[in-house]
Design a protein around this motif. Structure first.
Motif, PDB file in Angstrom:
ATOM      1  N   SER A 168       0.847  -1.189   0.000  1.00  0.00           N
ATOM      2  CA  SER A 168       0.000   0.000   0.000  1.00  0.00           C
ATOM      3  C   SER A 168       0.888   1.247   0.000  1.00  0.00           C
ATOM      4  O   SER A 168       2.031   1.220   0.479  1.00  0.00           O
ATOM      5  CB  SER A 168      -0.869  -0.017   1.259  1.00  0.00           C
ATOM      6  OG  SER A 168      -1.449   1.238   1.482  1.00  0.00           O
ATOM      7  N   GLN A 169       0.353   2.344  -0.498  1.00  0.00           N
ATOM      8  CA  GLN A 169       1.077   3.620  -0.451  1.00  0.00           C
ATOM      9  C   GLN A 169       1.338   4.048   0.999  1.00  0.00           C
ATOM     10  O   GLN A 169       2.271   4.791   1.263  1.00  0.00           O
ATOM     11  CB  GLN A 169       0.264   4.718  -1.168  1.00  0.00           C
ATOM     12  CG  GLN A 169       0.072   4.477  -2.648  1.00  0.00           C
ATOM     13  CD  GLN A 169       1.363   4.532  -3.422  1.00  0.00           C
ATOM     14  OE1 GLN A 169       2.216   5.385  -3.176  1.00  0.00           O
ATOM     15  NE2 GLN A 169       1.534   3.611  -4.349  1.00  0.00           N
ATOM     16  N   ASN A 209      11.688   7.896  -8.933  1.00  0.00           N
ATOM     17  CA  ASN A 209      12.771   8.881  -8.796  1.00  0.00           C
ATOM     18  C   ASN A 209      12.277  10.317  -8.824  1.00  0.00           C
ATOM     19  O   ASN A 209      12.869  11.187  -8.192  1.00  0.00           O
ATOM     20  CB  ASN A 209      13.805   8.685  -9.905  1.00  0.00           C
ATOM     21  CG  ASN A 209      14.610   7.419  -9.728  1.00  0.00           C
ATOM     22  OD1 ASN A 209      14.739   6.907  -8.617  1.00  0.00           O
ATOM     23  ND2 ASN A 209      15.138   6.896 -10.814  1.00  0.00           N
ATOM     24  N   ILE A 210      11.209  10.580  -9.530  1.00  0.00           N
ATOM     25  CA  ILE A 210      10.730  11.956  -9.669  1.00  0.00           C
ATOM     26  C   ILE A 210       9.725  12.322  -8.583  1.00  0.00           C
ATOM     27  O   ILE A 210       9.869  13.340  -7.919  1.00  0.00           O
ATOM     28  CB  ILE A 210      10.118  12.166 -11.075  1.00  0.00           C
ATOM     29  CG1 ILE A 210      11.213  11.981 -12.131  1.00  0.00           C
ATOM     30  CG2 ILE A 210       9.476  13.555 -11.192  1.00  0.00           C
ATOM     31  CD1 ILE A 210      10.729  11.908 -13.547  1.00  0.00           C
ATOM     32  N   THR A 211       8.722  11.472  -8.385  1.00  0.00           N
ATOM     33  CA  THR A 211       7.657  11.804  -7.431  1.00  0.00           C
ATOM     34  C   THR A 211       7.935  11.330  -6.014  1.00  0.00           C
ATOM     35  O   THR A 211       7.270  11.760  -5.084  1.00  0.00           O
ATOM     36  CB  THR A 211       6.323  11.176  -7.884  1.00  0.00           C
ATOM     37  OG1 THR A 211       6.454   9.750  -7.855  1.00  0.00           O
ATOM     38  CG2 THR A 211       5.936  11.646  -9.281  1.00  0.00           C
ATOM     39  N   ASN A 212       8.890  10.420  -5.860  1.00  0.00           N
ATOM     40  CA  ASN A 212       9.213   9.826  -4.563  1.00  0.00           C
ATOM     41  C   ASN A 212       8.038   9.037  -3.975  1.00  0.00           C
ATOM     42  O   ASN A 212       7.972   8.817  -2.776  1.00  0.00           O
ATOM     43  CB  ASN A 212       9.715  10.879  -3.576  1.00  0.00           C
ATOM     44  CG  ASN A 212      10.637  10.271  -2.544  1.00  0.00           C
ATOM     45  OD1 ASN A 212      11.353   9.313  -2.820  1.00  0.00           O
ATOM     46  ND2 ASN A 212      10.625  10.816  -1.351  1.00  0.00           N
ATOM     47  N   ILE A 213       7.100   8.611  -4.829  1.00  0.00           N
ATOM     48  CA  ILE A 213       5.959   7.801  -4.400  1.00  0.00           C
ATOM     49  C   ILE A 213       6.327   6.329  -4.542  1.00  0.00           C
ATOM     50  O   ILE A 213       6.966   5.929  -5.511  1.00  0.00           O
ATOM     51  CB  ILE A 213       4.704   8.135  -5.240  1.00  0.00           C
ATOM     52  CG1 ILE A 213       4.274   9.581  -4.970  1.00  0.00           C
ATOM     53  CG2 ILE A 213       3.568   7.174  -4.940  1.00  0.00           C
ATOM     54  CD1 ILE A 213       3.151  10.074  -5.856  1.00  0.00           C
ATOM     55  N   SER A 214       5.896   5.528  -3.585  1.00  0.00           N
ATOM     56  CA  SER A 214       6.170   4.093  -3.586  1.00  0.00           C
ATOM     57  C   SER A 214       5.698   3.445  -4.884  1.00  0.00           C
ATOM     58  O   SER A 214       4.611   3.733  -5.379  1.00  0.00           O
ATOM     59  CB  SER A 214       5.466   3.427  -2.404  1.00  0.00           C
ATOM     60  OG  SER A 214       5.503   2.023  -2.533  1.00  0.00           O
ATOM     61  N   LYS A 215       6.516   2.541  -5.415  1.00  0.00           N
ATOM     62  CA  LYS A 215       6.136   1.771  -6.597  1.00  0.00           C
ATOM     63  C   LYS A 215       5.372   0.506  -6.205  1.00  0.00           C
ATOM     64  O   LYS A 215       4.998  -0.286  -7.057  1.00  0.00           O
ATOM     65  CB  LYS A 215       7.370   1.390  -7.407  1.00  0.00           C
ATOM     66  CG  LYS A 215       8.009   2.578  -8.107  1.00  0.00           C
ATOM     67  CD  LYS A 215       9.103   2.120  -9.037  1.00  0.00           C
ATOM     68  CE  LYS A 215       9.656   3.280  -9.831  1.00  0.00           C
ATOM     69  NZ  LYS A 215      10.620   2.831 -10.849  1.00  0.00           N
ATOM     70  N   GLU A 228       0.798 -13.366   1.372  1.00  0.00           N
ATOM     71  CA  GLU A 228      -0.664 -13.225   1.271  1.00  0.00           C
ATOM     72  C   GLU A 228      -1.317 -12.735   2.561  1.00  0.00           C
ATOM     73  O   GLU A 228      -2.530 -12.855   2.734  1.00  0.00           O
ATOM     74  CB  GLU A 228      -1.315 -14.517   0.770  1.00  0.00           C
ATOM     75  CG  GLU A 228      -0.854 -14.913  -0.622  1.00  0.00           C
ATOM     76  CD  GLU A 228      -1.512 -16.177  -1.147  1.00  0.00           C
ATOM     77  OE1 GLU A 228      -2.316 -16.809  -0.419  1.00  0.00           O
ATOM     78  OE2 GLU A 228      -1.229 -16.530  -2.296  1.00  0.00           O
ATOM     79  N   SER A 229      -0.520 -12.164   3.467  1.00  0.00           N
ATOM     80  CA  SER A 229      -1.117 -11.575   4.669  1.00  0.00           C
ATOM     81  C   SER A 229      -1.585 -10.156   4.356  1.00  0.00           C
ATOM     82  O   SER A 229      -1.187  -9.546   3.362  1.00  0.00           O
ATOM     83  CB  SER A 229      -0.115 -11.576   5.829  1.00  0.00           C
ATOM     84  OG  SER A 229       0.982 -10.739   5.544  1.00  0.00           O
ATOM     85  N   ASP A 230      -2.442  -9.624   5.208  1.00  0.00           N
ATOM     86  CA  ASP A 230      -3.043  -8.314   5.000  1.00  0.00           C
ATOM     87  C   ASP A 230      -2.226  -7.250   5.729  1.00  0.00           C
ATOM     88  O   ASP A 230      -2.094  -7.304   6.957  1.00  0.00           O
ATOM     89  CB  ASP A 230      -4.488  -8.333   5.506  1.00  0.00           C
ATOM     90  CG  ASP A 230      -5.294  -7.185   4.963  1.00  0.00           C
ATOM     91  OD1 ASP A 230      -5.182  -6.914   3.756  1.00  0.00           O
ATOM     92  OD2 ASP A 230      -6.037  -6.556   5.745  1.00  0.00           O
ATOM     93  N   VAL A 231      -1.689  -6.301   4.959  1.00  0.00           N
ATOM     94  CA  VAL A 231      -0.929  -5.187   5.534  1.00  0.00           C
ATOM     95  C   VAL A 231      -1.465  -3.898   4.928  1.00  0.00           C
ATOM     96  O   VAL A 231      -1.447  -3.722   3.705  1.00  0.00           O
ATOM     97  CB  VAL A 231       0.588  -5.324   5.246  1.00  0.00           C
ATOM     98  CG1 VAL A 231       1.354  -4.122   5.779  1.00  0.00           C
ATOM     99  CG2 VAL A 231       1.129  -6.615   5.840  1.00  0.00           C
TER     100      VAL A 231
END
Length: 94
Positions: free
Chosen positions: A9-10, A36-42, A64-67
């Motif tokens: 998840s983000q 690299n540009i937005t620094n948002i998780s891939k 397959e666990s929920d995080v």
């Protein structure tokens, strides 16, 4: 042991991953891959654990666990393949 963690998840942080895997053994490094540009998780990252047996146990228990409302994918990381766009011919990379 290097472990791939996908479908993150983000909202999932490196600290949260460290805490999650630390319940199975000593965690050496945690890295969530970001743009690299937005620094948002891939949406994926890697966790390195000191002990292979602890890593195997973590994979078995956490896959397959929920995080953070996502069902994560956890498995042993594979070596990085050839760079995108490159191809090999007669064992030479072009």
């Amino acid at each position: 042991m290097n472990i791939y963690v996908g479908n993150l998840s983000q909202q999932t942080s490196e600290g949260k991953l460290r805490d999650l895997f630390a319940t199975y053994g000593e965690v050496e490094t945690v890295k969530i891959i970001t743009d690299n540009i937005t620094n948002i998780s891939k949406g994926f990252g890697f966790v390195e654990m000191s002990n292979k047996q602890d890593g195997i146990k973590a994979i078995q228990e956490l896959n397959e666990s929920d995080v953070d409302s996502n069902s994560i994918v956890v498995n042993e990381a594979r070596p990085k393949s050839a760079q995108p766009g490159a191809f090999k011919f007669n064992n030479k990379r072009y």
